[in-house]
Motif scaffolding. Structure first.
Motif, PDB file in Angstrom:
ATOM      1  N   ALA A  42       0.839  -1.202   0.000  1.00  0.00           N
ATOM      2  CA  ALA A  42       0.000   0.000   0.000  1.00  0.00           C
ATOM      3  C   ALA A  42       0.880   1.261   0.000  1.00  0.00           C
ATOM      4  O   ALA A  42       0.602   2.236  -0.713  1.00  0.00           O
ATOM      5  CB  ALA A  42      -0.939  -0.003   1.201  1.00  0.00           C
ATOM      6  N   GLU A  43       1.961   1.221   0.779  1.00  0.00           N
ATOM      7  CA  GLU A  43       2.881   2.356   0.848  1.00  0.00           C
ATOM      8  C   GLU A  43       3.552   2.588  -0.501  1.00  0.00           C
ATOM      9  O   GLU A  43       3.663   3.730  -0.983  1.00  0.00           O
ATOM     10  CB  GLU A  43       3.943   2.055   1.920  1.00  0.00           C
ATOM     11  CG  GLU A  43       4.931   3.151   2.170  1.00  0.00           C
ATOM     12  CD  GLU A  43       5.961   2.742   3.227  1.00  0.00           C
ATOM     13  OE1 GLU A  43       7.147   3.049   3.005  1.00  0.00           O
ATOM     14  OE2 GLU A  43       5.586   2.125   4.239  1.00  0.00           O
ATOM     15  N   MET A  44       3.974   1.509  -1.150  1.00  0.00           N
ATOM     16  CA  MET A  44       4.628   1.630  -2.458  1.00  0.00           C
ATOM     17  C   MET A  44       3.652   2.089  -3.538  1.00  0.00           C
ATOM     18  O   MET A  44       4.019   2.866  -4.422  1.00  0.00           O
ATOM     19  CB  MET A  44       5.292   0.313  -2.853  1.00  0.00           C
ATOM     20  CG  MET A  44       6.536   0.011  -2.052  1.00  0.00           C
ATOM     21  SD  MET A  44       7.284  -1.512  -2.645  1.00  0.00           S
ATOM     22  CE  MET A  44       8.796  -1.498  -1.718  1.00  0.00           C
ATOM     23  N   GLN A  45       2.411   1.609  -3.470  1.00  0.00           N
ATOM     24  CA  GLN A  45       1.403   2.065  -4.429  1.00  0.00           C
ATOM     25  C   GLN A  45       1.161   3.563  -4.274  1.00  0.00           C
ATOM     26  O   GLN A  45       1.061   4.292  -5.266  1.00  0.00           O
ATOM     27  CB  GLN A  45       0.091   1.294  -4.245  1.00  0.00           C
ATOM     28  CG  GLN A  45       0.109  -0.093  -4.839  1.00  0.00           C
ATOM     29  CD  GLN A  45      -1.189  -0.856  -4.571  1.00  0.00           C
ATOM     30  OE1 GLN A  45      -1.824  -0.678  -3.545  1.00  0.00           O
ATOM     31  NE2 GLN A  45      -1.554  -1.711  -5.518  1.00  0.00           N
ATOM     32  N   ASP A  46       1.091   4.009  -3.025  1.00  0.00           N
ATOM     33  CA  ASP A  46       0.903   5.439  -2.761  1.00  0.00           C
ATOM     34  C   ASP A  46       2.084   6.245  -3.305  1.00  0.00           C
ATOM     35  O   ASP A  46       1.890   7.268  -3.967  1.00  0.00           O
ATOM     36  CB  ASP A  46       0.741   5.671  -1.252  1.00  0.00           C
ATOM     37  CG  ASP A  46       0.474   7.129  -0.925  1.00  0.00           C
ATOM     38  OD1 ASP A  46      -0.505   7.686  -1.469  1.00  0.00           O
ATOM     39  OD2 ASP A  46       1.243   7.714  -0.123  1.00  0.00           O
ATOM     40  N   ALA A  53       1.862  11.357 -10.448  1.00  0.00           N
ATOM     41  CA  ALA A  53       1.191  12.665 -10.458  1.00  0.00           C
ATOM     42  C   ALA A  53       2.226  13.791 -10.596  1.00  0.00           C
ATOM     43  O   ALA A  53       2.009  14.747 -11.345  1.00  0.00           O
ATOM     44  CB  ALA A  53       0.361  12.848  -9.194  1.00  0.00           C
ATOM     45  N   ASP A  54       3.354  13.683  -9.881  1.00  0.00           N
ATOM     46  CA  ASP A  54       4.409  14.695  -9.986  1.00  0.00           C
ATOM     47  C   ASP A  54       4.949  14.770 -11.410  1.00  0.00           C
ATOM     48  O   ASP A  54       5.149  15.858 -11.958  1.00  0.00           O
ATOM     49  CB  ASP A  54       5.564  14.386  -9.026  1.00  0.00           C
ATOM     50  CG  ASP A  54       5.236  14.714  -7.579  1.00  0.00           C
ATOM     51  OD1 ASP A  54       4.229  15.421  -7.345  1.00  0.00           O
ATOM     52  OD2 ASP A  54       5.989  14.270  -6.685  1.00  0.00           O
ATOM     53  N   THR A  55       5.176  13.617 -12.012  1.00  0.00           N
ATOM     54  CA  THR A  55       5.682  13.571 -13.389  1.00  0.00           C
ATOM     55  C   THR A  55       4.682  14.214 -14.338  1.00  0.00           C
ATOM     56  O   THR A  55       5.070  14.982 -15.231  1.00  0.00           O
ATOM     57  CB  THR A  55       5.955  12.112 -13.810  1.00  0.00           C
ATOM     58  OG1 THR A  55       6.886  11.540 -12.887  1.00  0.00           O
ATOM     59  CG2 THR A  55       6.507  12.026 -15.206  1.00  0.00           C
TER      60      THR A  55
END
Length: 181
Positions: A42-46, A53-55
């Motif tokens: 879950a942490e890696m997916q986030d 989104a940043d890209t």
């Protein structure tokens, strides 16, 4: 013998209970590992979604910057040319100009224009007589007999220009041909 069987049954029960307790403890460890792996996933997916989104935001901002650069690329040059236009308009408003005042006004306006060209990296190509012909900057219009080296410039018919080290217009020149041709 019955005591022996009872002892064996008790031993087997104790062993079974111990094995069951061990299995339960092993199951908890596997469950803990599964929960830990799910939390990490879950942490890696986030983190992935945030990076994506940043890209996307960076790409969108870069496209906007390029669009603005294209839209306003000529702005500096236009700002430098406005005073030249103002000077020409003022010269036309003079009621009874003298030849000297017209000449002075044209010279001042030409200086303004040269300054605008220089600020915006629009440079003249005005080769000197005897300079070697450079097909990347000069366009030979004709060849004439001359007392100088072959393929050197005899005269400049029209100046050329570069803008930011890129050829805008070649200088139109006449070049020398072989003597006796």
């Amino acid at each position: 013998m019955q005591d022996e069987q009872n002892n064996n049954l008790q031993d087997e029960a104790a062993s079974g209970a111990a094995a069951a307790a061990e299995g339960a403890q092993g199951a908890e460890t596997a469950e803990d590992r599964l929960a830990s792996a799910e939390a990490k996933l879950a942490e890696m997916q986030d983190a992935f979604l945030r990076a994506k989104a940043d890209t996307e935001n960076i790409r969108r901002r870069a496209q906007e910057d390029i669009a603005k650069a294209h839209k306003f690329a000529i702005e500096n040059f236009a700002e430098a040319l406005v005073p030249v236009k103002d000077s020409l308009e003022m010269a036309l408003k003079v009621e009874s100009p003298t030849i000297e005042s017209l000449k002075e006004g044209v010279e001042m306006t030409l200086k303004q224009l040269a300054s605008a060209f220089e600020k915006n990296r629009l440079l003249e190509i005005n080769p000197a007589q005897g300079e070697k012909l450079d097909p990347m900057k000069h366009q030979a219009i004709s060849m004439v007999p001359a007392d100088q080296d072959v393929n050197t410039i005899v005269s400049v018919l029209q100046k050329g220009y570069t803008i930011a080290d890129r050829l805008l217009r070649p200088a139109l020149v006449t070049v020398s041909q072989q003597k006796g041709s």
